[in-house]
Motif scaffolding. Structure first.
Motif, PDB file in Angstrom:
ATOM      1  N   THR A   1      -2.406 -11.047  -6.673  1.00 45.31           N
ATOM      2  CA  THR A   1      -1.859 -12.361  -7.031  1.00 45.31           C
ATOM      3  C   THR A   1      -0.371 -12.477  -6.729  1.00 45.31           C
ATOM      4  O   THR A   1       0.144 -13.575  -6.588  1.00 45.31           O
ATOM      5  N   SER A   2       0.333 -11.358  -6.606  1.00 42.73           N
ATOM      6  CA  SER A   2       1.771 -11.394  -6.315  1.00 42.73           C
ATOM      7  C   SER A   2       2.005 -11.893  -4.888  1.00 42.73           C
ATOM      8  O   SER A   2       1.147 -11.731  -4.022  1.00 42.73           O
ATOM      9  N   PRO A   3       3.174 -12.482  -4.628  1.00 43.78           N
ATOM     10  CA  PRO A   3       3.445 -13.061  -3.311  1.00 43.78           C
ATOM     11  C   PRO A   3       3.945 -12.067  -2.262  1.00 43.78           C
ATOM     12  O   PRO A   3       4.603 -12.464  -1.310  1.00 43.78           O
ATOM     13  N   ASN A   4       3.623 -10.789  -2.395  1.00 45.19           N
ATOM     14  CA  ASN A   4       4.117  -9.794  -1.450  1.00 45.19           C
ATOM     15  C   ASN A   4       3.025  -9.323  -0.493  1.00 45.19           C
ATOM     16  O   ASN A   4       3.004  -8.178  -0.069  1.00 45.19           O
ATOM     17  N   CYS A   5       2.122 -10.218  -0.140  1.00 46.04           N
ATOM     18  CA  CYS A   5       0.996  -9.893   0.735  1.00 46.04           C
ATOM     19  C   CYS A   5       0.616 -11.131   1.532  1.00 46.04           C
ATOM     20  O   CYS A   5       0.624 -12.245   0.998  1.00 46.04           O
ATOM     21  N   VAL A   6       0.291 -10.916   2.807  1.00 49.27           N
ATOM     22  CA  VAL A   6      -0.287 -11.979   3.627  1.00 49.27           C
ATOM     23  C   VAL A   6      -1.543 -11.427   4.284  1.00 49.27           C
ATOM     24  O   VAL A   6      -1.629 -10.234   4.583  1.00 49.27           O
ATOM     25  N   SER A   7      -2.517 -12.307   4.492  1.00 52.54           N
ATOM     26  CA  SER A   7      -3.762 -11.901   5.114  1.00 52.54           C
ATOM     27  C   SER A   7      -4.378 -13.075   5.854  1.00 52.54           C
ATOM     28  O   SER A   7      -4.406 -14.196   5.342  1.00 52.54           O
TER      29      SER A   7
ATOM     30  N   GLY B   1      13.198   2.339   0.689  1.00 48.56           N
ATOM     31  CA  GLY B   1      12.039   3.183   0.909  1.00 48.56           C
ATOM     32  C   GLY B   1      10.725   2.582   0.447  1.00 48.56           C
ATOM     33  O   GLY B   1       9.730   3.291   0.300  1.00 48.56           O
ATOM     34  N   TYR B   2      10.702   1.258   0.226  1.00 46.40           N
ATOM     35  CA  TYR B   2       9.437   0.597  -0.078  1.00 46.40           C
ATOM     36  C   TYR B   2       8.493   0.825   1.091  1.00 46.40           C
ATOM     37  O   TYR B   2       8.911   0.852   2.244  1.00 46.40           O
ATOM     38  N   ILE B   3       7.213   0.936   0.798  1.00 43.22           N
ATOM     39  CA  ILE B   3       6.225   1.088   1.860  1.00 43.22           C
ATOM     40  C   ILE B   3       5.277  -0.104   1.830  1.00 43.22           C
ATOM     41  O   ILE B   3       4.774  -0.488   0.775  1.00 43.22           O
TER      42      ILE B   3
ATOM     43  N   ARG C   1      -3.549  -7.923   7.751  1.00 41.84           N
ATOM     44  CA  ARG C   1      -3.191  -7.898   6.332  1.00 41.84           C
ATOM     45  C   ARG C   1      -1.945  -7.047   6.221  1.00 41.84           C
ATOM     46  O   ARG C   1      -1.916  -5.914   6.710  1.00 41.84           O
ATOM     47  N   SER C   2      -0.907  -7.589   5.603  1.00 40.56           N
ATOM     48  CA  SER C   2       0.350  -6.860   5.423  1.00 40.56           C
ATOM     49  C   SER C   2       0.761  -7.029   3.977  1.00 40.56           C
ATOM     50  O   SER C   2       0.965  -8.151   3.502  1.00 40.56           O
ATOM     51  N   ALA C   3       0.866  -5.903   3.261  1.00 40.90           N
ATOM     52  CA  ALA C   3       1.104  -5.973   1.819  1.00 40.90           C
ATOM     53  C   ALA C   3       2.047  -4.881   1.357  1.00 40.90           C
ATOM     54  O   ALA C   3       1.969  -3.738   1.818  1.00 40.90           O
ATOM     55  N   SER C   4       2.924  -5.239   0.438  1.00 36.75           N
ATOM     56  CA  SER C   4       3.833  -4.279  -0.174  1.00 36.75           C
ATOM     57  C   SER C   4       3.087  -3.484  -1.235  1.00 36.75           C
ATOM     58  O   SER C   4       2.237  -4.021  -1.943  1.00 36.75           O
ATOM     59  N   ARG C   5       3.424  -2.213  -1.362  1.00 37.16           N
ATOM     60  CA  ARG C   5       2.804  -1.382  -2.389  1.00 37.16           C
ATOM     61  C   ARG C   5       3.468  -1.558  -3.744  1.00 37.16           C
ATOM     62  O   ARG C   5       2.835  -1.388  -4.778  1.00 37.16           O
ATOM     63  N   VAL C   6       4.752  -1.861  -3.733  1.00 38.85           N
ATOM     64  CA  VAL C   6       5.548  -1.907  -4.960  1.00 38.85           C
ATOM     65  C   VAL C   6       6.260  -3.252  -5.045  1.00 38.85           C
ATOM     66  O   VAL C   6       6.654  -3.821  -4.041  1.00 38.85           O
TER      67      VAL C   6
ATOM     68  N   MET D   1      10.352 -11.027  -0.225  1.00 41.99           N
ATOM     69  CA  MET D   1      11.370 -11.829   0.455  1.00 41.99           C
ATOM     70  C   MET D   1      10.901 -12.284   1.846  1.00 41.99           C
ATOM     71  O   MET D   1      11.693 -12.456   2.755  1.00 41.99           O
ATOM     72  N   GLY D   2       9.592 -12.436   2.026  1.00 44.36           N
ATOM     73  CA  GLY D   2       9.037 -12.920   3.289  1.00 44.36           C
ATOM     74  C   GLY D   2       8.893 -11.875   4.384  1.00 44.36           C
ATOM     75  O   GLY D   2       8.570 -12.207   5.522  1.00 44.36           O
ATOM     76  N   VAL D   3       9.114 -10.618   4.055  1.00 46.82           N
ATOM     77  CA  VAL D   3       9.087  -9.547   5.065  1.00 46.82           C
ATOM     78  C   VAL D   3       7.709  -9.419   5.719  1.00 46.82           C
ATOM     79  O   VAL D   3       7.606  -9.301   6.944  1.00 46.82           O
TER      80      VAL D   3
END
Length: 151
Positions: free
Chosen positions: A42-48, A106-108, A125-130, A135-137
């Motif tokens: 649900t967090s906004p740190n993923c796109v698919s 060092g975020y992955i 699919r691109s998603a932050s682990r933490v 920030m739109g990365v």
């Protein structure tokens, strides 16, 4: 008083890096299941590209390509590895998973590409682990790969 404030700041910084280190572990449920990626959290740190189209926070259009599937995948792999902060986790014809590490903290991020055999499309699919926001990365990363393949 100044010493106590500095000590608190140092403790908070150390705690932050410990938190990132502990939570930066690779999820064990990535990959494809019946041709589908794991849904975004649900967090906004993923796109698919497989998110629902009305989910504007997570949905990103798949990449339409022209050419040979294997060559497109090799182009993606070469581009991602050329950035210098990515490593291949898994690669087989039609699917590749990268772990991309941010340079400062060092975020992955886990970045997956799926090229179904029957279509000239790249699902991503691109998603932050933490963390919560990226920030739109992740969206920008997909845009850059799209620009590489479409031009």
């Amino acid at each position: 008083m100044f010493r106590w404030i500095m000590l608190l700041v140092v403790i908070l910084i150390v705690a932050f890096f410990v938190y990132v280190s502990v939570h930066n572990k690779q999820p064990n449920d990535l990959g494809l299941t019946d041709g589908l990626f794991k849904p975004c959290p649900t967090s906004p740190n993923c796109v698919s590209s497989q998110a629902e189209k009305d989910d504007l926070e997570h949905y990103i259009a798949p990449i339409i390509y022209h050419g040979a599937r294997k060559e497109i995948q090799l182009s993606i792999e070469s581009y991602m590895l050329g950035k210098g902060n990515a490593r291949v986790v898994t690669s087989s014809l039609g699917y590749v998973h990268f772990a991309v590490k941010s340079k400062i903290i060092g975020y992955i991020d886990d970045v997956e590409f799926y090229l179904p055999e029957a279509d000239s499309v790249v699902h991503v699919r691109s998603a932050s682990r933490v963390g919560y926001s990226d920030m739109g990365v992740n969206r920008e990363r997909v845009r850059q790969v799209r620009d590489l393949l479409v031009d």
